[in-house]
Write a protein that holds these residues in place. Sequence first.
Motif, mmCIF file in Angstrom:
data_model
loop_
_atom_site.group_PDB
_atom_site.id
_atom_site.type_symbol
_atom_site.label_atom_id
_atom_site.label_comp_id
_atom_site.label_asym_id
_atom_site.label_seq_id
_atom_site.Cartn_x
_atom_site.Cartn_y
_atom_site.Cartn_z
ATOM 1 N N TYR A 45 0.812 -1.258 -0.028
ATOM 2 C CA TYR A 45 -0.078 0.105 0.111
ATOM 3 C C TYR A 45 0.822 1.098 0.173
ATOM 4 N N ILE A 50 3.791 7.324 -0.224
ATOM 5 C CA ILE A 50 3.765 7.745 1.109
ATOM 6 C C ILE A 50 5.213 6.885 1.800
ATOM 7 N N ARG A 102 0.121 4.071 -2.718
ATOM 8 C CA ARG A 102 -0.401 5.278 -2.285
ATOM 9 C C ARG A 102 0.303 6.650 -2.109
ATOM 10 N N THR A 103 -0.289 7.592 -3.040
ATOM 11 C CA THR A 103 0.476 9.003 -3.226
ATOM 12 C C THR A 103 -0.084 10.028 -2.178
ATOM 13 N N GLN A 104 0.667 10.630 -1.602
ATOM 14 C CA GLN A 104 -0.039 11.527 -0.459
ATOM 15 C C GLN A 104 1.370 12.512 0.175
ATOM 16 N N GLY A 105 1.100 13.774 -0.022
ATOM 17 C CA GLY A 105 2.055 14.931 0.389
ATOM 18 C C GLY A 105 3.349 14.858 -0.487
ATOM 19 N N ARG A 106 4.078 15.838 -0.122
ATOM 20 C CA ARG A 106 5.545 15.965 -0.903
ATOM 21 C C ARG A 106 6.557 16.268 -0.014
ATOM 22 N N GLN A 147 2.565 14.407 -5.899
ATOM 23 C CA GLN A 147 2.619 13.784 -4.755
ATOM 24 C C GLN A 147 3.720 12.613 -4.898
ATOM 25 N N ARG A 148 4.165 12.221 -3.825
ATOM 26 C CA ARG A 148 4.912 11.105 -3.702
ATOM 27 C C ARG A 148 4.323 9.848 -2.997
ATOM 28 N N TYR A 154 -8.092 4.382 5.956
ATOM 29 C CA TYR A 154 -8.583 3.270 5.724
ATOM 30 C C TYR A 154 -8.415 2.121 6.330
ATOM 31 N N HIS A 156 8.140 8.848 2.948
ATOM 32 C CA HIS A 156 7.971 9.835 4.113
ATOM 33 C C HIS A 156 8.897 9.003 5.184
ATOM 34 N N GLY A 180 -3.751 4.859 7.064
ATOM 35 C CA GLY A 180 -4.419 6.097 7.470
ATOM 36 C C GLY A 180 -6.162 5.665 7.706
#
Length: 599
Positions: free
Chosen positions: A318, A340, A322-326, A337-338, A419, A343, A417
């Motif tokens: 996942y 996750i 899943r892409t979220q944030g930078r 976005q990259r 989900y 991170h 998150g």
Amino acid sequence: MSLIVNRRDIDFLLYELFDLEALLSTERYAAYDRPAIGQILDMARGLAETKFLPFAAALDANEPRFVDGRVEIMPEVGEALRAYAEAGLSAAGFDEDIGGLQLPWIVNMAVNGMFAAANLSVFNYAMLTAANANLLAAFGTEEQKRLFLAPLLDGRWLGTMCLSEPQAGSSLSDIRTRAEPLGEGRYRITGTKMWISGGDHEMTGNIVHMVLAKIPGGPPGVKGISLFIVPKYRVDADGRPGEPNNVALAGLNHKMGHRGTTNCLLNFGEEGDCIGLLVGEPHKGLSYMFHMMNEARMAVGHGSVMSALAGFLYAVDYAGERTQGRAPGIKDPNSPQRPIIEHADVRRMLLAQKASIEGALSLIFHCAILIDRQKLEADPAERVRIGLLLEILTPIAKSWPSEHCLEANKLAIQILGGYGYTRDYPVERHYRDNRLNHIHEGTFAIHGIDLLGRKVRMNDGAALDLLLGEIGATIAAASADAGLQAEAAALESAVAALRQSTASVLACEDAERGLANATLYLDAFGHVAIAWMWLRQALAVRASVGASGGGEDDFYAGKIAACRYFFRYELPKVHHLFTLVATLDDVCLGVRPGQFLGA
């Protein structure tokens, strides 16, 4: 990618850490070689992914029901168990002379781990049956084995263990189930058993219960407990099930996890004679049952690891998609976005999972290879030595994963998150399944008391000395490697703290105060054991990389990173815990019941 197994890790553990090929070179396991083991593992993975995994979520949502005194359960459960048995896996770990495949126990654990990860609720039936059959093979009479063993090994019947009662959970000395002699090893069983996993269903021709009961006139407490074979249906001289044996299903318990495993309240002899067959000698039932319980404890620890692994594998997959944030510093909202997984905190959570899961799995496999070595050993003294190591490691192998691999499941949920908290994704189910392992086959606290109150003391500390000797040998080997000297020193310091806290408790004349922090002791001891496993894995990586003449690939580099994580983030915690144990801290023991709420 598979969502139930990391085959590269299995191969690493089997061949690079535990040297399975040396085991396969012995006469006992001559029927197998590395290609054959690979084929078995591939077959098991395919079966687990096609017969167990597809309906895991549906089974969780549609648990067994108690209807008109009978259990209704999804038909896929029985179909999956039949497929498992038809593949010969019910008998895989048993000796050839009783109808088994004589597969090394460490390979048997690797095989079964895939089924546990795919659908733990269904695998529970097979796990309990294997432990039941092992007990019967060890202590049953030839006649008992003739009647009951073959159908258990070929999957025609399933088995259970019946210990707890409504008024006596862990306190087995207080059980009330009675066994009145009828002659010729037959007894009339009366009483009630609670929390019986797999206790009733219609999936097989019979259910073989192993039941603890007291014979009238026997010694008080646990010394008066005997063990009995109590089939759901009586068995004739030819081994055929016949009339009901008056084992009545009184109700189903509905737990937060393992929802597809029937968990039952059973009444024995409520409406007529319930016939049990004495196993072994009278009043020695608890010692016999521990043969089954210790196997089940190892399986619970293994199941905990595999539930965590299933969550981890899903979280890795996942996080990569899943892409979220930078990245910090990038302010342009139009920039892409990259994933996750880029991170830092997501990587921390994944690394924490990896460190717990792969560390715990190596401990489980270490115990399994000890079982294999014990079977091969001709020297009685060496067999005793291996037995002592298994005695002291069993409470750790059961309990540490049920605490810290559960934490891994929690982190998998967090990575998804919002989900992760929904039933649309499997990680919350794996968490709920794993949460039960904390209490299955003895609570964390009970195993802490067992470890500190009995295991480290037995034979004048022989088991503890043996284990710490083996850990010391690993420390010495790592100390010679410049890249692992810091980890070797850290583990040596942790072992010194373990020794000091153990000595402090052993010198305490107040038994209650000495054991007041036994749970903390178990947790810290488990950290030491897992750190030992990680140091061994790091040494194996060094050896493999050195032998190949190349550099570390991602797999090996990941192993070293997880080792570093455990030593820097987890192992330091033991010093605080061991200090509380060593100082005989009594803040918990001293609080009075009324102080929790006040007047």
